[in-house]
Scaffold this motif. Structure first.
Motif, mmCIF file in Angstrom:
data_model
loop_
_atom_site.group_PDB
_atom_site.id
_atom_site.type_symbol
_atom_site.label_atom_id
_atom_site.label_comp_id
_atom_site.label_asym_id
_atom_site.label_seq_id
_atom_site.Cartn_x
_atom_site.Cartn_y
_atom_site.Cartn_z
ATOM 1 N N VAL A 266 0.841 -1.204 0.000
ATOM 2 C CA VAL A 266 0.000 0.000 0.000
ATOM 3 C C VAL A 266 0.872 1.249 0.000
ATOM 4 O O VAL A 266 1.840 1.332 0.766
ATOM 5 C CB VAL A 266 -0.905 0.047 1.255
ATOM 6 N N ASP A 267 0.511 2.199 -0.833
ATOM 7 C CA ASP A 267 1.049 3.563 -0.763
ATOM 8 C C ASP A 267 -0.151 4.419 -0.370
ATOM 9 O O ASP A 267 -0.974 4.767 -1.220
ATOM 10 C CB ASP A 267 1.623 3.991 -2.113
ATOM 11 N N GLU A 268 -0.287 4.677 0.927
ATOM 12 C CA GLU A 268 -1.480 5.349 1.449
ATOM 13 C C GLU A 268 -1.701 6.715 0.805
ATOM 14 O O GLU A 268 -2.816 7.047 0.411
ATOM 15 C CB GLU A 268 -1.384 5.503 2.972
ATOM 16 N N GLN A 269 -0.657 7.509 0.731
ATOM 17 C CA GLN A 269 -0.795 8.873 0.239
ATOM 18 C C GLN A 269 -1.179 8.912 -1.242
ATOM 19 O O GLN A 269 -2.030 9.698 -1.653
ATOM 20 C CB GLN A 269 0.503 9.635 0.466
ATOM 21 N N ALA A 270 -0.560 8.047 -2.048
ATOM 22 C CA ALA A 270 -0.852 8.015 -3.486
ATOM 23 C C ALA A 270 -2.138 7.242 -3.796
ATOM 24 O O ALA A 270 -2.619 7.290 -4.928
ATOM 25 C CB ALA A 270 0.313 7.403 -4.241
ATOM 26 N N GLY A 271 -2.680 6.527 -2.805
ATOM 27 C CA GLY A 271 -3.884 5.743 -3.034
ATOM 28 C C GLY A 271 -3.639 4.531 -3.915
ATOM 29 O O GLY A 271 -4.537 4.076 -4.627
ATOM 30 N N LYS A 272 -2.431 3.970 -3.851
ATOM 31 C CA LYS A 272 -2.078 2.816 -4.669
ATOM 32 C C LYS A 272 -2.066 1.550 -3.824
ATOM 33 O O LYS A 272 -1.507 1.540 -2.717
ATOM 34 C CB LYS A 272 -0.704 2.991 -5.312
ATOM 35 N N ILE A 273 -2.660 0.502 -4.372
ATOM 36 C CA ILE A 273 -2.665 -0.814 -3.739
ATOM 37 C C ILE A 273 -2.197 -1.811 -4.794
ATOM 38 O O ILE A 273 -2.671 -1.791 -5.936
ATOM 39 C CB ILE A 273 -4.069 -1.204 -3.252
ATOM 40 N N PHE A 274 -1.283 -2.686 -4.400
ATOM 41 C CA PHE A 274 -0.752 -3.720 -5.276
ATOM 42 C C PHE A 274 -1.015 -5.071 -4.620
ATOM 43 O O PHE A 274 -0.636 -5.269 -3.462
ATOM 44 C CB PHE A 274 0.750 -3.537 -5.472
ATOM 45 N N CYS A 275 -1.649 -5.980 -5.338
ATOM 46 C CA CYS A 275 -1.989 -7.295 -4.790
ATOM 47 C C CYS A 275 -1.317 -8.383 -5.604
ATOM 48 O O CYS A 275 -1.417 -8.392 -6.841
ATOM 49 C CB CYS A 275 -3.495 -7.532 -4.834
ATOM 50 N N LEU A 276 -0.664 -9.325 -4.932
ATOM 51 C CA LEU A 276 -0.064 -10.488 -5.566
ATOM 52 C C LEU A 276 -1.001 -11.664 -5.352
ATOM 53 O O LEU A 276 -1.395 -11.955 -4.216
ATOM 54 C CB LEU A 276 1.308 -10.768 -4.946
ATOM 55 N N VAL A 277 -1.351 -12.344 -6.440
ATOM 56 C CA VAL A 277 -2.383 -13.368 -6.363
ATOM 57 C C VAL A 277 -2.091 -14.514 -7.320
ATOM 58 O O VAL A 277 -1.637 -14.299 -8.439
ATOM 59 C CB VAL A 277 -3.777 -12.749 -6.667
ATOM 60 N N ASP A 278 -2.322 -15.736 -6.846
ATOM 61 C CA ASP A 278 -2.345 -16.908 -7.716
ATOM 62 C C ASP A 278 -3.798 -17.138 -8.093
ATOM 63 O O ASP A 278 -4.672 -17.176 -7.209
ATOM 64 C CB ASP A 278 -1.813 -18.145 -6.994
ATOM 65 N N ALA A 279 -4.058 -17.275 -9.388
ATOM 66 C CA ALA A 279 -5.439 -17.431 -9.858
ATOM 67 C C ALA A 279 -5.434 -18.158 -11.198
ATOM 68 O O ALA A 279 -4.459 -18.071 -11.951
ATOM 69 C CB ALA A 279 -6.099 -16.061 -10.014
ATOM 70 N N PRO A 280 -6.525 -18.854 -11.497
ATOM 71 C CA PRO A 280 -6.607 -19.523 -12.795
ATOM 72 C C PRO A 280 -6.482 -18.542 -13.960
ATOM 73 O O PRO A 280 -5.923 -18.868 -15.000
ATOM 74 C CB PRO A 280 -7.989 -20.179 -12.791
ATOM 75 N N ASP A 281 -6.993 -17.324 -13.761
ATOM 76 C CA ASP A 281 -6.907 -16.266 -14.767
ATOM 77 C C ASP A 281 -7.201 -14.931 -14.087
ATOM 78 O O ASP A 281 -7.624 -14.888 -12.934
ATOM 79 C CB ASP A 281 -7.867 -16.517 -15.943
ATOM 80 N N ALA A 282 -6.961 -13.849 -14.817
ATOM 81 C CA ALA A 282 -7.132 -12.510 -14.250
ATOM 82 C C ALA A 282 -8.578 -12.259 -13.839
ATOM 83 O O ALA A 282 -8.836 -11.616 -12.817
ATOM 84 C CB ALA A 282 -6.672 -11.459 -15.249
ATOM 85 N N GLU A 283 -9.518 -12.760 -14.605
ATOM 86 C CA GLU A 283 -10.929 -12.519 -14.277
ATOM 87 C C GLU A 283 -11.325 -13.172 -12.958
ATOM 88 O O GLU A 283 -12.101 -12.615 -12.191
ATOM 89 C CB GLU A 283 -11.838 -12.991 -15.412
ATOM 90 N N ALA A 284 -10.787 -14.360 -12.676
ATOM 91 C CA ALA A 284 -11.082 -15.013 -11.392
ATOM 92 C C ALA A 284 -10.589 -14.157 -10.231
ATOM 93 O O ALA A 284 -11.276 -14.008 -9.210
ATOM 94 C CB ALA A 284 -10.453 -16.401 -11.343
#
Length: 83
Positions: A42-60
């Motif tokens: 999280v970059d609170e001030q910039a309002g940025k959130i980055f999530c690392l995820v294992d998933a069958p595809d991006a839509e899931a």
């Protein structure tokens, strides 16, 4: 399983506490979709959130966000780890 990094931009900033709550909602929702949210940054001030995820595809991965709290990613990228 494919791995993705998604990016959210929240206008006006975001609190780490709010992101932690959203992450917990993701964890509670991910199972039936075959998704595993691993980490987030999280970059609170910039309002940025980055999530690392294992998933069958991006839509899931985005489906979990949509069902858990409604904050779908603005961008999502396939990534691989190189050490």
């Amino acid at each position: 399983m494919p791995r993705f990094m998604d990016v959210h931009t929240i206008e006006g900033g975001v609190s780490a506490a709010d992101v932690a709550g959203a992450h917990q909602a993701d964890l509670a929702t991910q199972g039936p979709h075959g998704v595993s949210y691993l980490k987030y940054w999280v970059d609170e001030q910039a309002g940025k959130i980055f999530c690392l995820v294992d998933a069958p595809d991006a839509e899931a991965a985005n489906t979990v966000h949509r069902e858990a709290h409604g904050l779908v990613a603005d961008e999502i990228y396939p990534v691989s780890e190189h050490v």
